[in-house]
Design an enzyme around this catalytic site. Structure first.
Site, PDB file in Angstrom:
ATOM      1  N   ARG A  13       0.773  -1.185  -0.166  1.00  0.00           N
ATOM      2  CA  ARG A  13       0.170  -0.168   0.112  1.00  0.00           C
ATOM      3  C   ARG A  13       0.963   1.155  -0.131  1.00  0.00           C
ATOM      4  NH1 ARG A  13      -3.802  -1.979   5.006  1.00  0.00           N
ATOM      5  NH2 ARG A  13      -1.918  -3.403   5.131  1.00  0.00           N
ATOM      6  N   TYR A 361      32.683  33.835  -2.183  1.00  0.00           N
ATOM      7  CA  TYR A 361      32.913  32.335  -2.058  1.00  0.00           C
ATOM      8  C   TYR A 361      34.160  32.133  -0.963  1.00  0.00           C
ATOM      9  CZ  TYR A 361      34.358  27.737  -2.498  1.00  0.00           C
ATOM     10  OH  TYR A 361      34.775  26.352  -2.427  1.00  0.00           O
ATOM     11  N   ARG A 435      45.674  45.788 -10.328  1.00  0.00           N
ATOM     12  CA  ARG A 435      44.825  46.156 -11.235  1.00  0.00           C
ATOM     13  C   ARG A 435      45.170  47.085 -12.388  1.00  0.00           C
ATOM     14  NH1 ARG A 435      41.303  48.906  -6.634  1.00  0.00           N
ATOM     15  NH2 ARG A 435      42.073  50.843  -6.907  1.00  0.00           N
TER      16      ARG A 435
HETATM   17  C1  UD1 Z   1      -2.959  -5.694  11.277  1.00  0.00           C
HETATM   18  C2  UD1 Z   1      -4.264  -6.172  12.029  1.00  0.00           C
HETATM   19  C3  UD1 Z   1      -5.071  -5.387  12.440  1.00  0.00           C
HETATM   20  C4  UD1 Z   1      -4.709  -4.130  13.165  1.00  0.00           C
HETATM   21  C5  UD1 Z   1      -3.572  -3.520  12.586  1.00  0.00           C
HETATM   22  C6  UD1 Z   1      -3.039  -2.384  13.596  1.00  0.00           C
HETATM   23  C7  UD1 Z   1      -4.015  -8.449  11.145  1.00  0.00           C
HETATM   24  C8  UD1 Z   1      -4.605  -9.517  10.244  1.00  0.00           C
HETATM   25  N1  UD1 Z   1      -4.734  -7.210  11.300  1.00  0.00           N
HETATM   26  O1  UD1 Z   1      -3.644  -4.856   9.948  1.00  0.00           O
HETATM   27  O2  UD1 Z   1      -6.315  -5.813  13.058  1.00  0.00           O
HETATM   28  O3  UD1 Z   1      -5.685  -3.045  13.540  1.00  0.00           O
HETATM   29  O4  UD1 Z   1      -2.789  -4.318  12.030  1.00  0.00           O
HETATM   30  O5  UD1 Z   1      -1.930  -1.685  12.778  1.00  0.00           O
HETATM   31  O6  UD1 Z   1      -2.997  -8.740  11.665  1.00  0.00           O
HETATM   32  N2  UD1 Z   1       3.664  -8.940   8.425  1.00  0.00           N
HETATM   33  C9  UD1 Z   1       4.406 -10.098   8.292  1.00  0.00           C
HETATM   34  N3  UD1 Z   1       4.213 -11.061   7.504  1.00  0.00           N
HETATM   35  C10 UD1 Z   1       2.923 -11.066   6.813  1.00  0.00           C
HETATM   36  C11 UD1 Z   1       2.088 -10.191   7.109  1.00  0.00           C
HETATM   37  C12 UD1 Z   1       2.583  -8.893   7.799  1.00  0.00           C
HETATM   38  O7  UD1 Z   1       5.447  -9.944   9.070  1.00  0.00           O
HETATM   39  O8  UD1 Z   1       2.988 -11.938   5.866  1.00  0.00           O
HETATM   40  C13 UD1 Z   1       4.091  -7.730   9.399  1.00  0.00           C
HETATM   41  C14 UD1 Z   1       3.832  -6.433   8.288  1.00  0.00           C
HETATM   42  O9  UD1 Z   1       5.289  -6.088   8.010  1.00  0.00           O
HETATM   43  C15 UD1 Z   1       3.408  -5.523   9.432  1.00  0.00           C
HETATM   44  C16 UD1 Z   1       2.345  -6.197  10.384  1.00  0.00           C
HETATM   45  O10 UD1 Z   1       2.783  -7.632  10.262  1.00  0.00           O
HETATM   46  O11 UD1 Z   1       4.432  -4.790  10.313  1.00  0.00           O
HETATM   47  C17 UD1 Z   1       0.978  -5.900  10.043  1.00  0.00           C
HETATM   48  O12 UD1 Z   1       0.833  -6.375   8.746  1.00  0.00           O
HETATM   49  P1  UD1 Z   1      -0.130  -5.591   8.007  1.00  0.00           P
HETATM   50  O13 UD1 Z   1      -0.318  -5.977   6.886  1.00  0.00           O
HETATM   51  O14 UD1 Z   1       0.415  -4.132   7.835  1.00  0.00           O
HETATM   52  O15 UD1 Z   1      -1.573  -5.549   8.734  1.00  0.00           O
HETATM   53  P2  UD1 Z   1      -2.676  -4.515   8.712  1.00  0.00           P
HETATM   54  O16 UD1 Z   1      -3.463  -4.555   7.606  1.00  0.00           O
HETATM   55  O17 UD1 Z   1      -2.243  -3.094   9.160  1.00  0.00           O
HETATM   56 CA    CA Z   2      -0.280  -2.067   9.104  1.00  0.00          CA
END
Ligand code: UD1
Ligand code: CA
Length: 452
Positions: A13, A361, A435
């Protein structure tokens, strides 16, 4: 307690070729804030789950002592947690999303405290966001017991649920085994860690959510809009702490402040000022509009006028710099100097009380104290192959529009006539002038007019 930071997501995103967690909030990356906060809690260990195919992230993490765990494929937050389970040893695990950089250490301590006091199995740090957002919402039954977290895509019939999940959890380690029961989300084809809530709730475990902080700390950064909101929150936080220490900001919303900046009492900051890197500003200074200062020290009672840039330099007390001056790296400006309009100084030392007020300068120079550098003076430091040094001793008067062809030395108290090109050293107390003498041709203009 051990801390588990989830940071293996794709961050699509953000629409960026750079990994999301390496985007900066002022001078530090998102993940720097999270790691520093995690370390400040003094846990047994800090683990971070990352994607092994992102070399920039691995390179960046070399700055820290951390236990890195690889999630080969980003199959969701539950999958990220599951790859970490074999490494976790402590009784309680604090899980933090890697994109939640503004959380305060104090808030986490408070959270841990309640978790332990109330003997909770799974604690969730929740909050009430005030803008449109895509956080998961916390669903409670009529008695207030938490039964589920609904992701933003699933909240149709629960539009007015406001309590949201920050992605910060405290959980008893042995309960993490229930992650294996989480099913793939059919729409997103991901395993959501948040689904553990429903599983644990159905089995009667004690789940509680604590709305003890606001989005100002708990914002998750998914896109450029949230990045800018987070920066504004952080900037407001810095500005507030400086105001409490006696600094005036005429337009706090328009300044940029790095987390390493220090500003002394009674200093005034005009609109549009950027203070970057490791910069220290003394007391009683005035920093006018559109000034950028990076990795520099500015002592007390200094005025930096509009549209001036100062980088990796040192400006001593009482000096006045600008407007439109450029102080480039490795410059030291002495006390009570005056560096004025359109003056560029590079890798030079300027002695106390010296003035270069207009259009000059000064590069690779050692300028003594109480020197007057006339308008338009240029140190010709580059001979096409290498940089050469100019030395101007104390009390020298350099007339306007002088070129000093380096290497060259002007002795103490010497004078240089305006418009001179100085190629040889000038002894102390001498007058140097080079000069072509002026020739006046009488009546020339009159004769020209008569001819036409
Ligand atoms: C997540 C939560 C949501 C919460 C929000 C808060 C889930 C399903 N949802 O959503 O309820 O309100 O955070 O900010 O958890 N990540 C991994 N591996 C993956 C996917 C993600 O390590 O396969 C890490 C990402 O790098 C990130 C974190 O997990 O730092 C959260 O993932 P993200 O995709 O941002 O979740 P949100 O949609 O924000
Ligand atoms: Ca997030």
């Amino acid at each position: 307690m051990e801390v588990l930071v989830l940071a293996a997501g794709l961050g699509t995103r953000m629409r960026s070729s750079k990994p999301k967690i390496l985007h900066k909030l002022f001078d530090k990356t998102i993940i720097d804030y999270v790691i520093e906060t995690a370390n400040s809690l003094n846990p047994e260990k800090v683990f971070i789950v990352v994607n092994p195919d992102v070399p920039e992230v691995l390179e960046h993490l070399k700055n820290y002592e951390l236990d890195i765990i690889f999630q080969e494929e980003p199959k969701g937050t539950a999958h990220a947690v599951s790859v970490a389970i074999p490494y976790l040893k402590s009784e309680n695990i604090l899980i933090i999303n890697g994109d939640t950089p503004l959380i305060r250490e104090d808030t986490i301590f408070k959270f841990i405290d309640i978790f332990e006091r109330e003997k909770i199995d799974l604690g969730i740090l929740s909050f009430y966001p005030e803008r449109e957002h895509s956080y998961g919402r916390i669903l409670r039954d009529t008695e207030g017991r938490i039964i589920k977290i609904l992701e933003a895509t699933e909240i149709k019939e629960y539009q007015n649920l406001r309590e949201s999940n920050s992605g910060v959890y405290l959980i008893k380690r042995y309960l993490l085994d229930f992650v294996q029961e989480i099913k793939e989300n059919p729409r997103k084809k991901e395993f959501y860690f948040t689904d553990i809530v429903e599983i644990l709730s159905q089995r009667g475990y004690k789940i509680q959510a604590y709305p003890i902080a606001t989005e100002e700390e708990l914002i998750g950064i998914n896109n450029r809009n949230e990045l800018s909101i987070a920066m504004a929150y952080l900037r407001d936080r810095f500005v507030k702490s400086f105001m409490e220490k006696g600094v005036t900001f005429y337009d706090p919303k328009s300044v940029w402040l790095s987390p390493l900046v220090k500003i002394g009492q009674d200093t005034i900051i005009y609109p549009g000022v950027w203070l970057e890197g490791n910069t220290t500003i003394g007391s009683n200074c005035v920093i006018y509009s559109s000034v950028r200062i990076k990795n520099s020290i500015v002592e007390d009672n200094v005025e930096i006028k509009d549209c001036t840039v100062v980088e990796n330099s040192y400006i001593k007390s009482g000096s006045k710099i600008g407007p439109f001056a450029h102080i480039r790296p490795e410059t030291v400006i002495g006390k009570n100097c005056r560096i004025g309009n359109f003056v560029e100084v590079k890798k030079s030392t300027i002695g106390d009380g010296t003035k270069a007020a207009h259009l000059s300068y000064i590069g690779d120079a050692e300028v003594g104290s109480n020197v007057n550098v006339g308008a338009g003076t240029i140190t010709c430091n580059y001979d096409g192959k290498k940089k050469n040094k100019t030395v101007i001793e104390d009390d020298v008067f350099v007339g306007s529009d002088t070129q000093l062809i380096a290497p060259v030395k002007i002795g103490k108290g010497a004078y240089i006539g305006a418009g001179s090109t100085i190629t040889k050293d000038v002894p102390s107390d001498a007058l140097a002038i080079s000069r072509t003498p002026q020739k006046n041709i009488e009546g020339w203009a009159k004769r020209r007019r008569q001819k036409s």
